[in-house]
Design a protein around this motif. Structure first.
Motif, PDB file in Angstrom:
ATOM      1  N   GLU A 235     -12.163  11.322 -15.247  1.00  0.00           N
ATOM      2  CA  GLU A 235     -11.218  12.165 -15.972  1.00  0.00           C
ATOM      3  C   GLU A 235     -10.023  11.386 -16.488  1.00  0.00           C
ATOM      4  O   GLU A 235      -9.506  11.663 -17.575  1.00  0.00           O
ATOM      5  CB  GLU A 235     -10.716  13.299 -15.068  1.00  0.00           C
ATOM      6  N   SER A 236      -9.557  10.442 -15.712  1.00  0.00           N
ATOM      7  CA  SER A 236      -8.384   9.672 -16.132  1.00  0.00           C
ATOM      8  C   SER A 236      -8.403   8.297 -15.483  1.00  0.00           C
ATOM      9  O   SER A 236      -8.944   8.120 -14.386  1.00  0.00           O
ATOM     10  CB  SER A 236      -7.088  10.403 -15.764  1.00  0.00           C
ATOM     11  N   PHE A 237      -7.812   7.358 -16.201  1.00  0.00           N
ATOM     12  CA  PHE A 237      -7.653   5.991 -15.692  1.00  0.00           C
ATOM     13  C   PHE A 237      -6.350   5.465 -16.258  1.00  0.00           C
ATOM     14  O   PHE A 237      -6.209   5.314 -17.471  1.00  0.00           O
ATOM     15  CB  PHE A 237      -8.823   5.107 -16.118  1.00  0.00           C
ATOM     16  N   ASP A 238      -5.393   5.211 -15.392  1.00  0.00           N
ATOM     17  CA  ASP A 238      -4.092   4.707 -15.818  1.00  0.00           C
ATOM     18  C   ASP A 238      -3.769   3.424 -15.078  1.00  0.00           C
ATOM     19  O   ASP A 238      -4.111   3.282 -13.900  1.00  0.00           O
ATOM     20  CB  ASP A 238      -2.976   5.716 -15.511  1.00  0.00           C
ATOM     21  N   LYS A 239      -3.092   2.519 -15.757  1.00  0.00           N
ATOM     22  CA  LYS A 239      -2.507   1.378 -15.074  1.00  0.00           C
ATOM     23  C   LYS A 239      -1.045   1.717 -14.825  1.00  0.00           C
ATOM     24  O   LYS A 239      -0.302   2.005 -15.758  1.00  0.00           O
ATOM     25  CB  LYS A 239      -2.620   0.103 -15.902  1.00  0.00           C
ATOM     26  N   ARG A 240      -0.659   1.702 -13.563  1.00  0.00           N
ATOM     27  CA  ARG A 240       0.701   2.075 -13.188  1.00  0.00           C
ATOM     28  C   ARG A 240       1.376   0.914 -12.481  1.00  0.00           C
ATOM     29  O   ARG A 240       0.779   0.265 -11.618  1.00  0.00           O
ATOM     30  CB  ARG A 240       0.681   3.309 -12.284  1.00  0.00           C
ATOM     31  N   GLY A 241       2.617   0.675 -12.848  1.00  0.00           N
ATOM     32  CA  GLY A 241       3.330  -0.436 -12.238  1.00  0.00           C
ATOM     33  C   GLY A 241       2.733  -1.772 -12.657  1.00  0.00           C
ATOM     34  O   GLY A 241       2.120  -1.903 -13.719  1.00  0.00           O
ATOM     35  N   PHE A 242       2.895  -2.761 -11.801  1.00  0.00           N
ATOM     36  CA  PHE A 242       2.489  -4.130 -12.151  1.00  0.00           C
ATOM     37  C   PHE A 242       0.983  -4.295 -12.185  1.00  0.00           C
ATOM     38  O   PHE A 242       0.422  -4.832 -13.124  1.00  0.00           O
ATOM     39  CB  PHE A 242       3.104  -5.113 -11.140  1.00  0.00           C
ATOM     40  N   CYS A 243       0.276  -3.806 -11.183  1.00  0.00           N
ATOM     41  CA  CYS A 243      -1.161  -4.104 -11.126  1.00  0.00           C
ATOM     42  C   CYS A 243      -1.954  -3.005 -10.421  1.00  0.00           C
ATOM     43  O   CYS A 243      -2.918  -3.278  -9.722  1.00  0.00           O
ATOM     44  CB  CYS A 243      -1.397  -5.446 -10.435  1.00  0.00           C
ATOM     45  N   ARG A 244      -1.548  -1.736 -10.615  1.00  0.00           N
ATOM     46  CA  ARG A 244      -2.201  -0.635  -9.932  1.00  0.00           C
ATOM     47  C   ARG A 244      -3.040   0.198 -10.893  1.00  0.00           C
ATOM     48  O   ARG A 244      -2.577   0.556 -11.974  1.00  0.00           O
ATOM     49  CB  ARG A 244      -1.162   0.295  -9.292  1.00  0.00           C
ATOM     50  N   LEU A 245      -4.254   0.522 -10.490  1.00  0.00           N
ATOM     51  CA  LEU A 245      -5.009   1.518 -11.226  1.00  0.00           C
ATOM     52  C   LEU A 245      -4.907   2.850 -10.483  1.00  0.00           C
ATOM     53  O   LEU A 245      -4.892   2.899  -9.254  1.00  0.00           O
ATOM     54  CB  LEU A 245      -6.472   1.124 -11.426  1.00  0.00           C
ATOM     55  N   HIS A 246      -4.805   3.915 -11.246  1.00  0.00           N
ATOM     56  CA  HIS A 246      -4.804   5.280 -10.714  1.00  0.00           C
ATOM     57  C   HIS A 246      -5.890   6.020 -11.470  1.00  0.00           C
ATOM     58  O   HIS A 246      -5.775   6.261 -12.671  1.00  0.00           O
ATOM     59  CB  HIS A 246      -3.446   5.938 -10.930  1.00  0.00           C
TER      60      HIS A 246
ATOM     61  N   CYS B 105       0.820  -1.214   0.000  1.00  0.00           N
ATOM     62  CA  CYS B 105       0.000   0.000   0.000  1.00  0.00           C
ATOM     63  C   CYS B 105       0.853   1.263   0.000  1.00  0.00           C
ATOM     64  O   CYS B 105       0.424   2.313  -0.499  1.00  0.00           O
ATOM     65  CB  CYS B 105      -0.936   0.002   1.205  1.00  0.00           C
ATOM     66  N   LYS B 106       2.057   1.171   0.552  1.00  0.00           N
ATOM     67  CA  LYS B 106       2.923   2.341   0.643  1.00  0.00           C
ATOM     68  C   LYS B 106       3.304   2.869  -0.736  1.00  0.00           C
ATOM     69  O   LYS B 106       3.648   4.046  -0.884  1.00  0.00           O
ATOM     70  CB  LYS B 106       4.180   2.000   1.441  1.00  0.00           C
ATOM     71  N   LYS B 107       3.234   2.019  -1.753  1.00  0.00           N
ATOM     72  CA  LYS B 107       3.582   2.445  -3.106  1.00  0.00           C
ATOM     73  C   LYS B 107       2.557   3.417  -3.677  1.00  0.00           C
ATOM     74  O   LYS B 107       2.835   4.116  -4.657  1.00  0.00           O
ATOM     75  CB  LYS B 107       3.714   1.216  -4.018  1.00  0.00           C
ATOM     76  N   ASP B 108       1.360   3.460  -3.090  1.00  0.00           N
ATOM     77  CA  ASP B 108       0.317   4.349  -3.594  1.00  0.00           C
ATOM     78  C   ASP B 108       0.490   5.783  -3.119  1.00  0.00           C
ATOM     79  O   ASP B 108       0.026   6.724  -3.771  1.00  0.00           O
ATOM     80  CB  ASP B 108      -1.065   3.851  -3.135  1.00  0.00           C
TER      81      ASP B 108
END
Length: 214
Positions: free
Chosen positions: A196-207, A32-35
């Motif tokens: 407004e935005s939807f990104d996949k970041r890193g291995f398996c994270r949505l932002h 979780c700290k990666k968020d």
């Protein structure tokens, strides 16, 4: 499983995890700290006064925000009483901590400029209720910053949701589902929110950033 059974599993899981949640021995919860850096970066883009952290746990994100922006007002809500108990030990001025259900937020309309939700959403059995509740408590022009797990492939998401999740339940965890871009878009549309935005970041994270237009 029923919604209550999912929530009971989550409360049981995070009651056990509360005392170690922010330690170096937190195991999978260390992910979780990666968020946090991406959420902080998103918040820097616009001014805000009142922020709600949904699924706040023991308050690690609120701790960072309180240090960075000590003049703001923060509210954290979590389903697990033990998590809120541990968070309250920090005695953070200007931070209100509430035991409650993020699918039915116990706050007045137009209460917050920002709602954040980090690695909690996949525990919600009624996701549309959450989005509708977020719409109600956000001020016009306010935004939801959502961080959670995802996979680009619909087939991989199907495997996670239909094969992996039942195994996770046997291990005593209350995970419900992971979502893709169109899943989140539909939840937004049904709630009257704009994605407004939807990104996949890193291995398996949505932002994802979602806006209440009016």
């Amino acid at each position: 499983m029923t919604a209550k059974e999912y929530k009971d599993l989550s409360v049981k899981e995070f009651t056990k995890a509360a005392e170690i949640y922010e330690s170096d021995n937190a195991g999978v919860y260390n992910m979780c700290k990666k968020d946090y850096p991406d959420v902080l970066a998103e918040l820097e883009k616009e001014p805000f006064t009142d922020l709600l952290d949904c699924g706040c746990g023991t308050g690690p994100m609120l701790t960072l925000l309180h240090r960075k922006y000590p003049d703001k007002h923060y509210t954290g809500i979590d389903l697990t009483p033990k998590m809120i108990e541990v968070a309250k030990r920090k005695n953070m001025k200007g931070v209100e901590l509430v035991v409650g259900d993020c699918e039915n937020l116990p706050f007045a309309e137009d209460s917050f400029d920002v709602v954040i939700c980090c690695e909690s959403f996949h525990h919600y059995p009624n996701p549309q209720d959450f989005f509708s509740s977020v719409y109600r408590v956000l001020r016009p022009g306010g935004r939801l910053i959502l961080r959670d797990m995802t996979m680009n492939s619909a087939a991989v998401r199907w495997f996670c949701n239909h094969i992996e999740m039942p195994l996770i339940h046997l291990a005593g965890k209350g995970d419900v589902r992971i979502y893709g871009r169109e899943d989140i878009r539909k939840l937004c549309d049904n709630a009257g929110l704009h994605m407004e935005s939807f990104d996949k970041r890193g291995f398996c994270r949505l932002h994802c950033v979602v806006r209440k237009i009016r």
